[in-house]
Write a protein that holds these residues in place. Structure first.
Motif, PDB file in Angstrom:
ATOM      1  N   ARG A 179     -14.411-100.132  43.696  1.00 63.24           N
ATOM      2  CA  ARG A 179     -14.610-101.415  43.049  1.00 63.24           C
ATOM      3  C   ARG A 179     -14.583-101.165  41.548  1.00 63.24           C
ATOM      4  NH1 ARG A 179     -19.563-104.779  42.513  1.00 63.24           N
ATOM      5  NH2 ARG A 179     -18.712-106.867  42.207  1.00 63.24           N
ATOM      6  N   GLN A 180     -13.666-101.844  40.873  1.00 65.77           N
ATOM      7  CA  GLN A 180     -13.503-101.630  39.448  1.00 65.77           C
ATOM      8  C   GLN A 180     -14.366-102.651  38.706  1.00 65.77           C
ATOM      9  OE1 GLN A 180      -9.746-100.693  36.601  1.00 65.77           O
ATOM     10  NE2 GLN A 180      -9.362-101.646  38.515  1.00 65.77           N
ATOM     11  N   VAL A 181     -15.470-102.234  38.125  1.00 66.34           N
ATOM     12  CA  VAL A 181     -16.344-103.221  37.488  1.00 66.34           C
ATOM     13  C   VAL A 181     -16.087-103.342  35.987  1.00 66.34           C
ATOM     14  CG1 VAL A 181     -18.088-102.968  39.290  1.00 66.34           C
ATOM     15  CG2 VAL A 181     -18.335-101.711  37.183  1.00 66.34           C
ATOM     16  N   VAL A 182     -15.511-102.296  35.394  1.00 64.01           N
ATOM     17  CA  VAL A 182     -14.982-102.404  34.028  1.00 64.01           C
ATOM     18  C   VAL A 182     -13.530-101.972  34.138  1.00 64.01           C
ATOM     19  CG1 VAL A 182     -15.141-101.575  31.652  1.00 64.01           C
ATOM     20  CG2 VAL A 182     -17.227-101.968  32.955  1.00 64.01           C
ATOM     21  N   ALA A 183     -12.616-102.885  33.758  1.00 62.72           N
ATOM     22  CA  ALA A 183     -11.230-102.729  34.172  1.00 62.72           C
ATOM     23  C   ALA A 183     -10.284-102.413  33.024  1.00 62.72           C
ATOM     24  CB  ALA A 183     -10.778-104.001  34.897  1.00 62.72           C
ATOM     25  N   GLY A 184     -10.629-101.383  32.228  1.00 64.08           N
ATOM     26  CA  GLY A 184      -9.709-100.991  31.165  1.00 64.08           C
ATOM     27  C   GLY A 184      -9.922-101.817  29.912  1.00 64.08           C
TER      28      GLY A 184
END
Ligand code: ADP
Ligand code: MG
Length: 321
Positions: free
Chosen positions: A22-27
């Motif tokens: 799960r990507q919670v901060v996406a770049g």
């Protein structure tokens, strides 16, 4: 241009979950110059706190941090636990929403501040530390600092506890103070006093501040530059005046439209409906389901961040159209 104090580039934070991550901060990418204040705004769950934990090297296991965090030109991602500890003591300090989490309930406030001084300032012993602690309590606007220094955290009001935590953070004279919803638990009068205090301390010791809040009105009181986060991404970044004068992202426009201060209000937009989507998204713009302007194109691809005016970056296909 000189190197910014903090330079975050392509920062990602993921947590494992059944069948994937799960990507919670996406770049996300942004920078803060020495002595400046960056405001970070976005509703609950959009990744503000995880971002600040990443800057402190405190993302809990099994979370994974990727991308780049450069502080004074030095890469922090991947550095050793010992290097993180040194940095937290010497250069970056953090103030959280709930001051009790930062305070030891069985140690007097003065002793705790003295401890920070003894640990982080060369040549300061306990005796001197306790004297300086009283000075710091005074600097953060606590009356009768000598008596308060002898008090335990539960004997102070919420506002006073938060001041004590700020005093503790300042004990290491940080170059960067990360303040994560520091005033959210306080009533409005105390909130205003704490904001004034932080600005005053910034003037005096020249620290940079990353100030995080779900409340744009609060952020606007203190920030030179503002980033707006939505579902793990930065949807807009701009100098504070530009963000209020010409908000480009429909989400930002919606946030500004709900502000109580008429000076900061633009033509009323539909209230932002719906909830925050799954943070991973499905390939389209994460805001599409709540956006009054979304079309099929917005659901088909994720918009890249584009700089439409100097320092004004927005991730929206419709911005500037
Ligand atoms: N330790 C963790 N493990 C798994 N997911 C987490 C963890 N911490 C935060 N999250 C998730 O990351 C997302 C962003 O959280 P957070 O940064 O705390 O949001 P904000 O501070 O903007 O309210 C949320 O969906 C939250 O559930
Ligand atoms: Mg948070």
């Amino acid at each position: 241009m000189s190197e910014p104090l903090l330079d975050v580039s392509g920062l990602r934070v993921t947590f494992p979950r059944a069948g994937g991550v799960r990507q919670v901060v996406a770049g996300i990418s942004y920078a803060i110059a020495a002595g400046r204040t960056l405001g970070v705004v976005g509703e609950s769950g959009c990744g503000k706190s995880v971002t600040s934990l990443a800057l402190m090297g405190l993302v809990p296991s099994p979370g994974r941090v990727e991308g780049s965090i450069r502080f004074e030109g030095r890469e922090l991602v991947g550095q050793s636990a010992a290097a993180w500890r040194r940095l937290r003591g010497e250069a970056i300090a953090m103030v959280f929403q709930e001051p009790m989490t930062a305070l030891n309930p069985v140690m007097t406030v003065g002793r705790q501040i003295a401890e920070a001084l003894v640990l982080h300032r060369d040549g300061v012993g306990w005796r001197e530390g306790e004297d300086q602690a009283i000075g710091l309590l005074e600097a953060v606007g606590i009356n009768s600092p000598k008596d308060r220094a002898r008090a335990y955290p539960h004997q102070l009001s919420g506002g006073m506890r938060q001041r004590a935590v700020i005093a503790m953070a300042l004990a290491c004279e940080p170059k960067l103070l990360i303040a994560d919803e520091p005033t959210t638990a306080l009533d409005v009068t105390i909130q205003a006093q704490i904001l004034d205090l932080m600005l005053d301390l910034q003037d005096r010791i020249g620290m940079a501040i990353q100030f995080i809040s779900h409340n744009l009105a609060v952020v606007s009181e203190i920030a030179h530059e503002i980033i707006v986060m939505y579902a793990g991404r930065i949807v807009e970044r701009a100098p504070a005046e530009a963000l209020f004068a010409t908000p480009l992202h429909p989400y930002t426009q919606g946030l500004i439209a709900t502000l109580p201060d008429p000076a900061h209000r633009v033509a009323r937009l539909p209230v932002i409906a719906g909830g925050v989507p799954d943070l991973d998204g499905d390939g389209g713009c994460r805001f599409a389901d709540r956006c009054p302007r979304a079309d099929a194109g917005c659901r088909a691809a994720e918009p890249e961040a584009v700089e439409l005016a100097p320092g004004h970056v927005v991730a929206c296909f419709k911005a500037g159209q």
